[in-house]
Design a protein around this motif. Structure first.
Motif, PDB file in Angstrom:
ATOM      1  N   MET A  26      -2.294   3.031   0.507  1.00 11.50           N
ATOM      2  CA  MET A  26      -2.600   4.860   0.008  1.00 11.50           C
ATOM      3  C   MET A  26      -2.470   5.087  -1.215  1.00 11.50           C
ATOM      4  SD  MET A  26       1.074   5.730   3.119  1.00 11.50           S
ATOM      5  CE  MET A  26       0.844   6.930   2.910  1.00 11.50           C
ATOM      6  N   GLY A  27      -2.865   4.106  -2.021  1.00 10.92           N
ATOM      7  CA  GLY A  27      -2.287   4.858  -3.646  1.00 10.92           C
ATOM      8  C   GLY A  27      -1.825   5.825  -4.588  1.00 10.92           C
ATOM      9  N   LEU A  28      -0.172   4.541  -3.792  1.00 10.96           N
ATOM     10  CA  LEU A  28       0.521   5.280  -4.506  1.00 10.96           C
ATOM     11  C   LEU A  28       1.110   4.340  -5.531  1.00 10.96           C
ATOM     12  CD1 LEU A  28       2.842   6.403  -1.167  1.00 10.96           C
ATOM     13  CD2 LEU A  28       2.107   6.982  -2.432  1.00 10.96           C
ATOM     14  N   ALA A  29       2.797   4.605  -6.621  1.00  7.02           N
ATOM     15  CA  ALA A  29       2.797   3.710  -7.627  1.00  7.02           C
ATOM     16  C   ALA A  29       3.479   2.277  -7.232  1.00  7.02           C
ATOM     17  CB  ALA A  29       3.208   4.085  -8.012  1.00  7.02           C
ATOM     18  N   GLY A  37      12.335   0.286  -8.650  1.00  7.76           N
ATOM     19  CA  GLY A  37      12.079  -1.584  -8.916  1.00  7.76           C
ATOM     20  C   GLY A  37      11.906  -1.647  -7.922  1.00  7.76           C
ATOM     21  N   ASN A  38      12.410  -1.205  -6.568  1.00  9.46           N
ATOM     22  CA  ASN A  38      12.910  -2.122  -5.409  1.00  9.46           C
ATOM     23  C   ASN A  38      11.539  -2.449  -4.186  1.00  9.46           C
ATOM     24  OD1 ASN A  38      14.395  -4.228  -3.242  1.00  9.46           O
ATOM     25  ND2 ASN A  38      14.269  -2.306  -2.386  1.00  9.46           N
ATOM     26  N   GLY A  40      11.467  -1.682  -1.510  1.00  5.85           N
ATOM     27  CA  GLY A  40      11.930  -2.075   0.046  1.00  5.85           C
ATOM     28  C   GLY A  40      11.012  -0.183   0.940  1.00  5.85           C
ATOM     29  N   ALA A  41      12.051   0.247   1.118  1.00  5.96           N
ATOM     30  CA  ALA A  41      11.394   1.657   1.709  1.00  5.96           C
ATOM     31  C   ALA A  41      11.729   2.538   1.819  1.00  5.96           C
ATOM     32  CB  ALA A  41      11.915   1.394   3.940  1.00  5.96           C
ATOM     33  N   THR A  42      13.857   2.149   1.281  1.00  6.12           N
ATOM     34  CA  THR A  42      13.820   3.885   0.297  1.00  6.12           C
ATOM     35  C   THR A  42      13.233   4.002  -0.516  1.00  6.12           C
ATOM     36  OG1 THR A  42      16.143   2.777   1.153  1.00  6.12           O
ATOM     37  CG2 THR A  42      16.376   4.597  -0.579  1.00  6.12           C
ATOM     38  N   ASN A  43      12.602   2.961  -1.848  1.00  9.80           N
ATOM     39  CA  ASN A  43      12.369   3.187  -2.606  1.00  9.80           C
ATOM     40  C   ASN A  43      10.105   3.745  -2.352  1.00  9.80           C
ATOM     41  OD1 ASN A  43      11.995   3.630  -5.261  1.00  9.80           O
ATOM     42  ND2 ASN A  43      10.561   1.467  -5.710  1.00  9.80           N
ATOM     43  N   VAL A  44      10.153   3.549  -0.994  1.00 11.36           N
ATOM     44  CA  VAL A  44       8.453   3.532  -1.304  1.00 11.36           C
ATOM     45  C   VAL A  44       8.864   5.198  -0.980  1.00 11.36           C
ATOM     46  CG1 VAL A  44       7.000   3.518   0.996  1.00 11.36           C
ATOM     47  CG2 VAL A  44       7.566   1.356  -0.279  1.00 11.36           C
ATOM     48  N   MET A  45      10.154   5.965  -0.374  1.00 11.41           N
ATOM     49  CA  MET A  45      10.286   7.153   0.533  1.00 11.41           C
ATOM     50  C   MET A  45      10.220   7.824  -1.326  1.00 11.41           C
ATOM     51  SD  MET A  45      12.609   9.062   2.784  1.00 11.41           S
ATOM     52  CE  MET A  45      14.389   8.462   2.439  1.00 11.41           C
ATOM     53  N   ARG A  46      11.193   7.603  -2.065  1.00 12.11           N
ATOM     54  CA  ARG A  46      10.810   8.230  -3.275  1.00 12.11           C
ATOM     55  C   ARG A  46       9.994   8.492  -3.437  1.00 12.11           C
ATOM     56  NH1 ARG A  46      15.316   4.007  -4.759  1.00 12.11           N
ATOM     57  NH2 ARG A  46      16.841   5.195  -4.305  1.00 12.11           N
ATOM     58  N   ILE A  47       8.416   6.995  -3.695  1.00 14.91           N
ATOM     59  CA  ILE A  47       7.344   7.120  -4.308  1.00 14.91           C
ATOM     60  C   ILE A  47       5.853   7.766  -3.913  1.00 14.91           C
ATOM     61  CG2 ILE A  47       5.686   5.413  -5.431  1.00 14.91           C
ATOM     62  CD1 ILE A  47       7.754   3.886  -5.764  1.00 14.91           C
ATOM     63  N   GLY A  48       6.532   8.257  -2.363  1.00 18.82           N
ATOM     64  CA  GLY A  48       5.499   8.151  -1.609  1.00 18.82           C
ATOM     65  C   GLY A  48       5.533   9.534  -0.168  1.00 18.82           C
ATOM     66  N   GLY A 102      11.538 -10.264  -4.699  1.00 18.62           N
ATOM     67  CA  GLY A 102      11.309  -9.160  -3.223  1.00 18.62           C
ATOM     68  C   GLY A 102      12.752  -8.306  -3.464  1.00 18.62           C
ATOM     69  N   GLY A 103      12.164  -6.945  -2.114  1.00 18.82           N
ATOM     70  CA  GLY A 103      13.594  -6.199  -1.383  1.00 18.82           C
ATOM     71  C   GLY A 103      14.958  -6.564  -1.303  1.00 18.82           C
ATOM     72  N   LYS A 104      15.371  -5.609  -0.947  1.00 21.08           N
ATOM     73  CA  LYS A 104      17.068  -5.994  -0.447  1.00 21.08           C
ATOM     74  C   LYS A 104      16.703  -6.906   0.964  1.00 21.08           C
ATOM     75  CE  LYS A 104      19.078  -3.209  -4.180  1.00 21.08           C
ATOM     76  NZ  LYS A 104      19.349  -2.567  -4.312  1.00 21.08           N
ATOM     77  N   GLY A 105      16.338  -6.620   1.947  1.00 20.71           N
ATOM     78  CA  GLY A 105      16.778  -7.342   3.382  1.00 20.71           C
ATOM     79  C   GLY A 105      16.355  -6.118   4.034  1.00 20.71           C
ATOM     80  N   VAL A 106      16.849  -5.190   4.349  1.00 21.93           N
ATOM     81  CA  VAL A 106      17.822  -4.564   5.689  1.00 21.93           C
ATOM     82  C   VAL A 106      16.592  -3.831   6.126  1.00 21.93           C
ATOM     83  CG1 VAL A 106      19.099  -2.430   6.017  1.00 21.93           C
ATOM     84  CG2 VAL A 106      19.251  -3.932   3.877  1.00 21.93           C
ATOM     85  N   ALA A 107      16.023  -4.016   6.548  1.00 23.72           N
ATOM     86  CA  ALA A 107      14.852  -3.935   7.743  1.00 23.72           C
ATOM     87  C   ALA A 107      14.287  -5.043   7.543  1.00 23.72           C
ATOM     88  CB  ALA A 107      13.598  -2.848   7.217  1.00 23.72           C
TER      89      ALA A 107
END
Length: 190
Positions: A26-29, A37-38, A40-48, A102-107
């Motif tokens: 998606m051309g995101l950071a 720096g994680n 995972g989905a929560t951080n991706v929401m912050r970014i994109g 990797g991520g924290k593993g919730v999903a």
């Protein structure tokens, strides 16, 4: 021999980072270098935003769900199913393809619970949604759901291997969220 191959393949599936792939496509950071720096989905929401986060969440859940469903379709015994579930989860936390960071593993853990038993997945996700509806804090929702997962597993599945596996997964999830717990206790968690 086939059982160990399933465990290895589950780990490799878990090692595929949905967050990194989604952000790249998606051309995101890079989520490892931005936001929390994680990966995972929560951080991706912050970014994109929500769309990128939803795709990441689905990808992370699927990489837990699919290996477990395949193992169940092959009618492996409970210790092997437990190993497959744990391997997919650990792959997300320590992905071989991304330097074991990797991520924290919730999903992914949710996908694993759903694969083991749909009612187990429903209980875990229902707990997450209920706590989120009340508190509006994603990490708190994840922590409560993780803490209750071993109890739900025993109540719904009644399998000692799977209960032990989800107890270990829950303990790791709580440990991976130790900074979130500190912020929650200090009243600083967003």
């Amino acid at each position: 021999m086939m059982e160990w191959l399933l465990v290895v393949l589950a780990y490799l599936a878990g090692s595929v980072s949905s967050a990194i792939i989604v952000c790249k496509m998606m051309g995101l950071a890079d989520p490892r270098e931005n936001g929390s720096g994680n990966p995972g989905a929560t951080n991706v929401m912050r970014i994109g935003g929500k769309k990128a986060a939803a795709i990441t969440l689905a990808g992370d859940a699927l990489k837990g769900l699919l290996p477990v469903l395949i193992a169940k379709a092959l009618e492996v015994d409970s210790p092997v199913l437990s190993a497959v579930a744990f391997a997919a989860f650990i792959g997300h936390l320590y992905p071989i393809f991304f330097g074991f960071k990797g991520g924290k593993g919730v999903a992914t853990s949710f996908g694993v619970t759903l694969g083991v038993a749909w009612l187990l997945g429903a209980a875990v996700s229902g707990t997450w949604f209920l706590v989120y509806k009340i508190g509006k804090i994603s990490s708190l929702s994840a922590l409560v759901a993780a803490a209750l997962t071993p109890f739900y597993t025993w109540l719904i599945v009644r399998d000692p291997y799977l209960t032990a596996t989800f107890t270990l997964i829950s303990a790791i999830l709580l440990w991976r969220h130790k900074s979130n717990i500190q912020r929650l206790l200090a009243g600083q968690e967003s």
